[in-house]
Structures are given as structure tokens and as C-alpha cells.
Design an enzyme around this catalytic site. Structure first.
Site, PDB file in Angstrom:
ATOM      1  N   LEU A  15       0.742  -1.139  -0.189  1.00 21.00           N
ATOM      2  CA  LEU A  15       0.129   0.179  -0.041  1.00 21.00           C
ATOM      3  C   LEU A  15       0.877   1.217   0.066  1.00 21.00           C
ATOM      4  CD1 LEU A  15      -2.702  -1.141   2.473  1.00 21.00           C
ATOM      5  CD2 LEU A  15      -2.869  -0.733  -0.082  1.00 21.00           C
ATOM      6  N   ALA A  16       1.936   1.158  -0.811  1.00 17.26           N
ATOM      7  CA  ALA A  16       2.603   2.429  -0.975  1.00 17.26           C
ATOM      8  C   ALA A  16       1.441   3.361  -2.164  1.00 17.26           C
ATOM      9  CB  ALA A  16       3.827   2.438  -1.774  1.00 17.26           C
ATOM     10  N   VAL A  17       1.840   4.459  -2.317  1.00 22.80           N
ATOM     11  CA  VAL A  17       1.197   5.348  -3.353  1.00 22.80           C
ATOM     12  C   VAL A  17       0.174   4.680  -4.317  1.00 22.80           C
ATOM     13  CG1 VAL A  17       0.833   7.465  -4.919  1.00 22.80           C
ATOM     14  CG2 VAL A  17       2.357   7.405  -2.653  1.00 22.80           C
ATOM     15  N   GLY A  19      -0.353   1.339  -4.928  1.00 23.58           N
ATOM     16  CA  GLY A  19      -0.989   0.407  -4.352  1.00 23.58           C
ATOM     17  C   GLY A  19      -2.388   0.920  -3.719  1.00 23.58           C
ATOM     18  N   ASN A  37      -0.841  -4.785   4.180  1.00 23.27           N
ATOM     19  CA  ASN A  37       0.589  -4.176   3.981  1.00 23.27           C
ATOM     20  C   ASN A  37       1.226  -4.539   5.111  1.00 23.27           C
ATOM     21  OD1 ASN A  37       2.081  -2.144   2.207  1.00 23.27           O
ATOM     22  ND2 ASN A  37       2.641  -1.541   4.504  1.00 23.27           N
ATOM     23  N   LYS A  82       8.150  -3.291  -4.199  1.00 24.60           N
ATOM     24  CA  LYS A  82       9.179  -3.021  -4.832  1.00 24.60           C
ATOM     25  C   LYS A  82       9.515  -4.200  -5.605  1.00 24.60           C
ATOM     26  CE  LYS A  82      13.601  -0.445  -4.334  1.00 24.60           C
ATOM     27  NZ  LYS A  82      14.724  -0.386  -3.592  1.00 24.60           N
ATOM     28  N   LYS A 189       5.370  -3.469 -20.891  1.00 20.89           N
ATOM     29  CA  LYS A 189       5.517  -2.423 -20.016  1.00 20.89           C
ATOM     30  C   LYS A 189       7.163  -1.870 -20.017  1.00 20.89           C
ATOM     31  CE  LYS A 189       4.457   0.799 -16.845  1.00 20.89           C
ATOM     32  NZ  LYS A 189       5.614   1.129 -16.046  1.00 20.89           N
ATOM     33  N   HIS A 192       7.442   0.097 -23.363  1.00 20.74           N
ATOM     34  CA  HIS A 192       6.656   1.336 -22.961  1.00 20.74           C
ATOM     35  C   HIS A 192       7.566   2.421 -22.348  1.00 20.74           C
ATOM     36  CE1 HIS A 192       4.545   4.020 -20.099  1.00 20.74           C
ATOM     37  NE2 HIS A 192       3.485   3.905 -20.807  1.00 20.74           N
TER      38      HIS A 192
END
Length: 491
Positions: A15-17, A19, A37, A82, A189, A192
Site C-alpha cells: 500500500l505505497a502510493v 497500491g 501491508n 518493490k 511495460k 513502454h
């Protein structure tokens, strides 16, 4: 909300930004979601946001077991931690409580081979796996990202309805599609992001030329980029660039952009893209040039020292003298055309890299569909992606965007302006490595005959590597030195 007796439709761990925002997006679309988390304060923070943003059906959990068991079967759990070891640790913690048929979805920027390894490892427990690229930054995650899921098709089918609602929406559908087998989602990705490196570099060069050769102010630049964003260059990166030029410095006089240290950070996906291009023998010079520029930008002290040493050695700044006699209106239009043509080359390189990997791995990537899902939500979203989509619809086996009839015509129309900008920048001593790389790529690709014949002759002379001829089949070797100096005869 507290943990609910009813089971959640999906779970998200990490639940970082990104997430938090993706979890809130899922809940916002009406799908009950469980979150977890390791740091419990992040769980509390996310639950509070869900309440504040409209009593969304989001439920916090504080242990891996409780979290997993709160999700309906077959369970689908997104992890956004990460890349690298933390992903393996999270998988280990969660998979102990998961059952055959359940699925893990890694939404991070992961190296595609790690995804393929994990896919194999969890399959031993009967679990399914998706490696899903997520683009759009924190805002995209919250309100509609571009999603690139690859791996188990069954796993994709299980959550297709959620992903299609959560993804950015464009006129021809949601910005998500099943990419293909294995680590294809992560690989797409990664490319990208490589295209994104090229795009950002090219825009910074356009800015450099307009500011230092054209002598344009930040206010003028803001207006120019805003105008460009209403035409063929319309894109997220052009739009935000216009906004950046408008922001005044709140800690001093002038504009904030002028106070920012000229050292570029990076996370590694651009480097991976260039490495993969080299591995697959695909030319990606614009993307490589953008990576080199990030490396050089990091040498701030060395560059300041070099500027001083070369000044003492007699190097004069040419920029000022160019700015005086310049036709601003024409320069602005030339730079617009040069930027467009250069960007097409960058996208062409990215697409060719995807094709080479798709062939190597048997992924059967659909390039028109990739261009379509990049039209919304993601960082490289741009109006001309619709035209790229149509080019691949016209010809799925297109060798390069440069030979699509529409793009070919545009490149030819813009090449004079492109050459003027690059020539002017070179004369003024302003580096435009991205534009130069794109132009060199175009000029090399369009020539039916290159000086590679001389390179082959050299290789044959010093290493007997042989060469082919244009007028007869077979491999040939010549004793070049002997013949050149009148000793012996041709072999």
C-alpha cells in the site's frame, strides 16, 4: 471499513502510493477489495481514505492469512511492492494460505524473466500468475491506468471484468488487453518505459532549442506547448510540459523549472530496454541516446568543470549570436515538426523491439492492440497512437512504422524542418542527441545501399570473415593486402 463477513472480490497487498490508489480505484468501481501491508499504519491510512472518498467497499487486514481468507475463490491477489526480493517475500507470505486455482498478479515494474521464474514456482502449488504492467503514475492508478497483463489466460479471465472497469476508458474500449503468455506483460511495460525515455528526452531537446536558440521565455514556452497539445503532438507529456512552464518558484523569484538541478533519475526500465535491443540486434538509437543523456546528466560536477576548461581553451558560446537573427515563428514550427518526426522514430524502434521479442518467445503480440491500450491512462498516451493502431490494422506484419504509407508521407513532409532544427542546434553547440539519433535512424533505414560494404571488406582483410557480393551468390575471401600491393592474385 472494518473487515466484513462477506468475502471480497479481489485483494491487494502493498500500500505505497500506487497500491493505495489502485485499491481505491477498484473499490470505487463497486468491487469489494481486501488490502494488506506489512506496515499496519499503511492499512489504516488506506481504510481511512476509502471512508473519506465515499465509504468505498475496501477492507483492511493485518495478517497474510486473514487477508487471503477474506477473498472469494478462486482468489485473485494483486501485489504492488518493490521489484526483486520483496516480491518473492510477499509471494512466500501469501501463497502459504492460497489454494490451487488462486492467482497472484504482480503489478510492479519487474524484469520479465523474474515473472517467468515465479510463474513456474507458484505453478508447483497449483497457483496461477500474471505479470501486469501498470502505467499512469499515481493519478492513473486512482482514476484509470493502462494495464498490460501477461501470463495465465485463465487468471486474466477471472478478473477481466474488474480490469476493464478499472482501466482508463477510450472511445474504442478500456485500456487493457490480455498481452500474451509468460512475462510478456512486463516486457511490454518495459518497452513502454523505454519509449517514454525517448519521448521525454526529445521534448527536453525541443525546449532547449526554443529557449536557447529562439530566446523564448517560460510564458511563451507554456503557450507553445499548450498550442502543440491541440494538434498532432497532443499527448500527456506535451500537456504536462506546458503546465510545468507556468509554475512560479514559491521559494524565490522566477520560475520553478529554472531552479531544478539538471540531473535525471531513473529506475532501470530504460536500461533494460536498451540491453534487450542489443540482445535482439534491434536498433533503438533514440531510446539509447535518451539513456546516455541521463547518464551524462548525472555528471554535473564533471560537466561544470568541462565547461570551464573548454572555455579557457578558447571555446566560445555560439548560442547568443544565433538567437539574434532568428525567425521565431519559423523556428517554433520547425521544432514542432522535428519533434513529431523524431517521436515516430522512437515509437517505431519500440514496436520493432516488441516484434523481435514476440517472435523469439512465440508471444504473438498484437501491435495494433498495444497502441490502442496506450491511448489512455499511460504516460506515453498520445493522439497519434490511434494512427499507429490503424497502421498495424492495415498491415499486422508492417516492417516499420516508417514504411506505413501515412507515416512515410508525414516523415517526408517534415524532414526539411527536422534537418534545419538539427543543423541549427549543431551550429549553436546545443546537443540534440535524441533528434540526431532519430534522424540518423531515418536516414540509415531509408537508404537502399549503405557503406557497410567497406566494413565487410575491412573485416575480411583483418579477420578473413568473408563477404558476399551483389552480383553473384556465395561467400568470398580476398587476400586484400597482397592484391593491393601487387602480390599474388584474387582467391
Amino acid at each position: 471499513m472494518e473487515a466484513s463477513a462477506a468475502l471480497s472480490r479481489i485483494g491487494l497487498a502493498g500500500l505505497a502510493v500506487m497500491g493505495q490508489n489502485l485499491a481505491l480505484n477498484v473499490a470505487d468501481k463497486g468491487f469489494p477489495i481486501s488490502v494488506y501491508n506489512r506496515t499496519t499504519s499503511k492499512v489504516d491510512e488506506t481504510v481511512k481514505r476509502a471512508q473519506d472518498e465515499g465509504q468505498l467497499p475496501l477492507f483492511g487486514h493485518y495478517s497474510p492469512r486473514e487477508f487471503v481468507l477474506s477473498i472469494q475463490r478462486p482468489r485473485s491477489v494483486v501485489i504492488l511492492v518493490k521489484a526483486g526480493a520483496p516480491v518473492d517475500q510477499t509471494i512466500a507470505a501469501l501463497s502459504d494460505h492460497m489454494e490451487p486455482g488462486d492467482c497472484i498478479i504482480d503489478g510492479g515494474n519487474e524484469w520479465y524473466e523474474n515473472t517467468e521464474r515465479r510463474m513456474q514456482e507458484v505453478s508447483n502449488k497449483g497457483l496461477l500468475y500474471l505479470g501486469m504492467g501498470v502505467s499512469g503514475g499515481e493519478e492513473g492508478a486512482r482514476y484509470g491506468p493502462s494495464l498490460m497483463p501477461g501470463g495465465s489466460h485463465q487468471a486474466y479471465t477471472n478478473i477481466k471484468d474488474i480490469l476493464e472497469k478499472v482501466a482508463a476508458q477510450v472511445e474504442d474500449g478500456p485500456c487493457v488487453t490480455y498481452i500474451g503468455e509468460g512475462g510478456s506483460g512486463n516486457f511490454v511495460k518495459m518497452v513502454h518505459n523505454g519509449i517514454e525515455y525517448g519521448d521525454m528526452q526529445l521534448i527536453s531537446e525541443a525546449y532547449d532549442v526554443l529557449k536557447h536558440v529562439g530566446g523564448l521565455s517560460n510564458d511563451e514556452l507554456a503557450e507553445i506547448f499548450a498550442e502543440w497539445n491541440r494538434g498532432e503532438l497532443e499527448s500527456f507529456l506535451i500537456e504536462i510540459t506546458s503546465d510545468i512552464f507556468r509554475v512560479k518558484d514559491d521559494l524565490g523569484d522566477g520560475y520553478l523549472v529554472d531552479k531544478i538541478l539538471d540531473k535525471t533519475g531513473m529506475k532501470g526500465t530504460g536500461k533494460w530496454t536498451v540491453q534487450q535491443a542489443a540482445e535482439l540486434s534491434v536498433a533503438a538509437p533514440t531510446i539509447a541516446a535518451s539513456l546516455d543523456c541521463r547518464y551524462l546528466s548525472g555528471l554535473k560536477e564533471e560537466r561544470e568543470n568541462a565547461a570551464e576548461v573548454l572555455k579557457q581553451a578558447g571555446l566560445k558560446e555560439e548560442v547568443g549570436s544565433f538567437a539574434q537573427g532568428i525567425d521565431k515563428k519559423r523556428l517554433i514550427d520547425d521544432v514542432r515538426q522535428a519533434l513529431y518526426a523524431s517521436k515516430i522514430c522512437s515509437y517505431a524502434q519500440g514496436m520493432n523491439l516488441l516484434r523481435a521479442k514476440s517472435v523469439e518467445k512465440g508471444w504473438n503480440l498484437n501491435f495494433g492492440e498495444l497502441a490502442r491500450i496506450w491511448k489512455g491512462g499511460c504516460i506515453i498516451r498520445a493522439v497519434f497512437l490511434d494512427r499507429i493502431k490503424k497502421a498495424y490494422q492495415r498491415n499486422p506484419d508492417l516492417a516499420s512504422l516508417l514504411v506505413d504509407h501515412e507515416f512515410a508521407r508525414e516523415m517526408v513532409q517534415r524532414q526539411a524542418a527536422w534537418r534545419r532544427v538539427v543543423g541549427l542546434a549543431i551550429s549553436a553547440g546545443i546537443s540534440t542527441p535524441g533528434m540526431c539519433a532519430s534522424l540518423a535512424y531515418f536516414d540509415t533505414y531509408r537508404r537502399a545501399r549503405l557503406p557497410a560494404n567497406l566494413v565487410q571488406a575491412q573485416r575480411d582483410l583483418f579477420g578473413a570473415h568473408t563477404y558476399e557480393r551483389i552480383d553473384r551468390p556465395g561467400s568470398f575471401h580476398t587476400e586484400w593486402k597482397k592484391v593491393a600491393h601487387g602480390v599474388g592474385a584474387l582467391n
